[in-house]
Design an enzyme around this catalytic site. Structure first.
Site, short mmCIF file in Angstrom:
data_model
loop_
_atom_site.label_atom_id
_atom_site.label_comp_id
_atom_site.label_asym_id
_atom_site.label_seq_id
_atom_site.Cartn_x
_atom_site.Cartn_y
_atom_site.Cartn_z
N HIS A 156 75.80 44.17 -100.18
CA HIS A 156 75.66 43.60 -101.20
C HIS A 156 74.02 44.29 -101.21
O HIS A 156 74.02 44.89 -102.32
CB HIS A 156 74.95 42.53 -101.44
CG HIS A 156 74.18 42.36 -102.99
ND1 HIS A 156 74.10 43.01 -104.36
CD2 HIS A 156 72.83 41.69 -103.03
CE1 HIS A 156 73.75 42.69 -104.80
NE2 HIS A 156 72.98 41.89 -104.31
N HIS A 172 65.70 43.81 -101.00
CA HIS A 172 65.23 43.34 -102.23
C HIS A 172 65.76 41.62 -101.81
O HIS A 172 65.58 40.90 -103.10
CB HIS A 172 65.78 43.69 -103.51
CG HIS A 172 67.21 43.74 -104.09
ND1 HIS A 172 68.76 44.09 -103.47
CD2 HIS A 172 67.61 42.59 -104.44
CE1 HIS A 172 69.80 43.22 -103.53
NE2 HIS A 172 69.34 42.41 -104.70
N GLU A 223 63.61 36.80 -101.46
CA GLU A 223 64.34 35.32 -102.19
C GLU A 223 65.13 34.26 -100.84
O GLU A 223 65.60 33.32 -101.07
CB GLU A 223 64.87 35.80 -103.16
CG GLU A 223 65.16 35.44 -104.53
CD GLU A 223 64.43 34.36 -104.88
OE1 GLU A 223 63.51 34.41 -104.85
OE2 GLU A 223 64.96 32.83 -105.52
N ASP A 224 66.21 35.15 -100.61
CA ASP A 224 66.83 34.63 -99.53
C ASP A 224 66.64 34.32 -98.12
O ASP A 224 67.83 33.76 -97.08
CB ASP A 224 68.69 35.71 -100.11
CG ASP A 224 68.70 35.16 -101.28
OD1 ASP A 224 68.82 34.43 -102.23
OD2 ASP A 224 69.61 36.74 -102.04
N ASP A 259 86.93 59.94 -131.31
CA ASP A 259 86.12 60.90 -129.33
C ASP A 259 86.77 59.60 -129.34
O ASP A 259 85.87 58.93 -127.88
CB ASP A 259 85.10 60.58 -130.16
CG ASP A 259 83.78 58.73 -130.83
OD1 ASP A 259 85.30 58.35 -131.27
OD2 ASP A 259 82.68 58.64 -130.07
MN MN Z 1 70.78 41.33 -105.07
#
Ligand code: MN
Length: 564
Positions: free
Chosen positions: A40, A64, A68-69, A251
């Site tokens: 991910h 990123h 957090e994880d 369109d």
């Molecule tokens: Mn993420």
């Protein structure tokens, strides 16, 4: 350049280091679909890389979710990768905590809050890279979460991408969200549109041939001509405005002609109109007048082969790339071409108030000519005067910097302000003069029959709260006083004497005047006292008579009064 390619090119670079670090940190973790978690992070980083952001952003995208994880702390990240990358990761973590809870009229503020919290435009772009991959893998998320995430994407992230000029991403996010929000409509649309799409694609293949021939005859050589089907989500929105009749959508599949430069675009437009008559009122020159988000192109609708109404878009390669990558493309342009003088020509008409912040962003981008300066300019400081806080129900409130829980309470409702007895920020009790910060969840504790305190006037920031406090204070006085009489302050200078205060207050009480407060100025060694007595329920006449009575007290040397 993909992450892998960057690593190959520079095996000791920041991206390679971030890759190794993130892979190790996420080791053993897997996502709901069983895939390794690191995939991910890598996918998000590849998205960021594809928008041509700098190496620091790609590295931050790889990292990123690490804070957090995993048990890696922000401090550790700072030590390993420096302030800048740690700052970017922290920003992504912070804005990841903001949730859209489907409350109408809050979306605009929520979008602004995300940007304000990002502080740096790269943070939001990394977040978009993260969100794009999450949307692509949304099917493996529990059903009840799917809708919330899809809605948040549709209402918050897709519009942010659009305003940053990343049209392609904006459309992609919207399309990925659409089936989760409107499953039945999606099924219907897919069935309805499939044949129409195929028929249109075949037809446009013929148009493309005829047009290419005619352009070449006139010595115009487009870089390429292609066509792309309108996205489901935007088609659905358009159908709602056109009686759900697919034949009214010209369109559905639009032809795109990419030319070398701007003058060739106009020349090509002339040839198109020479070949097939335009539909009046459908020629749009977004090159001379770009859309508020910076989109540039020529659009025309023509009565084409077999009298079929068809939309054609003509633009340069640069405009095309910009529409794909938006601000990131602009940034790359600045980096590679230095001054970017074509960009200076851009004029954007700020016709919509709500788009002002992108206006500001773009205008201010234009002021910088070198990449370092431009990098600095990516700092989002145009919200420096405002903060965005959240109610326990998830509504976003926009307040000036320095606002307190009292300001917040009065913005919710005057009753909430008037009966405010305490406040919690992120679940913790704070004082009422506490300065709120962007992203705070603010809860007001109210108490029945509580009255505002005049001391609040010393720290409230908003005029709204100030006015409401004042009127509530006045209101409570008139309730307390038997008549609607004025308030007067007597200032008495008297010789010190035991029982003086009692004598004075007795005289006032006998005159049926309320004493609100008595202030005795301690004079230390001096033999005089200064008394300030605040009285209610009194008019000028009464005050005059009372003054005379008070002056009869031998010790009182000086007496004056004023209306408050
Ligand atoms: Mn993420």
């Amino acid at each position: 350049m993909t992450v892998k390619e960057s690593i190959k090119k520079n095996p000791d670079g920041i991206i390679a280091r971030a890759y190794a670090f993130a892979e190790k940190s996420h080791k053993g973790q897997s996502r709901k679909n069983g895939e390794a978690y690191f995939n991910h992070a890598l996918a998000a980083a590849n998205n960021v890389a594809s928008w041509n952001l700098d190496d620091e952003s790609v590295a931050a995208a790889l990292l990123h979710d690490v804070v957090e994880d995993t048990d890696v702390t922000l401090e550790k990240l700072k030590r390993e990768f420096g302030e800048e990358i740690a700052f970017l990761v922290d920003g992504v973590t912070k804005i990841g905590k903001i949730r859209y809870r489907g409350i109408e009229n809050q979306v605009e503020n929520l979008r602004k809050m995300l940007l304000a919290l990002s502080e740096d435009i790269r943070v939001i772009i990394i977040k978009l890279g993260d969100r794009l991959h999450n949307m692509k893998t949304l099917s493996s998320v529990p059903r009840e979460k799917q809708r919330r995430i899809a809605l948040e994407t549709m209402e918050i992230y897709s519009p942010i991408a659009y305003r940053l000029g990343m049209q392609h991403l904006s459309g992609e996010l919207e399309d990925l969200a659409f089936p989760y929000i409107y499953p039945q409509e999606y099924t219907w649309l897919k069935k309805e549109v499939k044949d129409a799409y195929e028929k249109r694609a075949k037809y446009l293949e013929r148009v493309k041939k005829a047009l290419l021939q005619e352009l070449q005859k006139n010595k115009l050589h487009p870089l390429f001509i292609d066509f792309r089907a309108k996205r489901y989500a935007s088609l659905y929105k358009k159908l709602l405005r056109y009686d759900m009749d697919i034949n009214k959508i010209y369109d559905l599949v639009a032809l795109r002609v990419i030319m070398e430069n701007v003058s060739e675009c106009y020349a090509a437009l002339g040839i198109v109109h020479n070949l097939w008559p335009p539909v009046p009122g459908r020629i749009k020159d977004y090159i001379a007048m770009p859309k508020p988000n910076g989109y540039r192109s020529l659009h025309t609708t023509i009565i084409c082969l077999d009298e079929v109404i068809t939309e054609i878009q003509i633009k340069t390669k640069e405009m095309h790339e910009e529409a794909e990558n938006g601000i990131a493309a602009h940034w790359l342009y600045e980096q590679t071409k230095g001054t970017g003088k074509n960009m200076q020509k851009r004029s954007i008409s700020p016709d919509k108030k709500e788009l002002q912040w992108v206006e500001q962003l773009r205008n201010w981008q234009k002021e910088f000519s070198n990449p370092e300066e431009f990098l600095d300019s990516l700092k989002i400081d145009f919200f420096r005067d405002r903060i965005f806080v959240i109610t326990p129900r998830g509504e976003v409130r926009d307040l000036p910097v320095g606002a307190t829980p009292i300001d917040f309470a009065y913005q919710i409702h005057s009753d909430v302000g008037n009966s405010c007895s305490g406040a919690k920020v992120n679940g913790k009790i704070v004082t009422l003069d506490h300065q709120l910060q962007s992203g705070n969840v603010v809860e007001i504790i109210t108490q029945k029959n509580k009255k505002p305190s005049s001391s609040w006037l010393n720290f409230v920031k908003t005029a709204g709260a100030r006015n409401k406090i004042k009127s509530a204070l006045k209101g409570s006085d008139s309730l307390a006083a038997p008549t609607k009489l004025a308030r007067i302050e007597f200032k008495i200078t008297a010789e010190d004497k035991l029982g003086l205060l009692k004598d004075v207050t007795t005289i006032i009480s006998r005159a049926h005047v309320n004493i609100v407060s008595v202030n005795t100025g301690g004079q230390g060694a001096s033999k005089f006292h200064v008394l300030k007595i605040l009285c209610d329920g009194i008019n000028k006449d009464k005050a005059e008579k009372l003054a005379i009575k008070l002056k009869s007290v031998k010790e009182i040397k000086e007496l004056s009064y004023k209306f408050i």
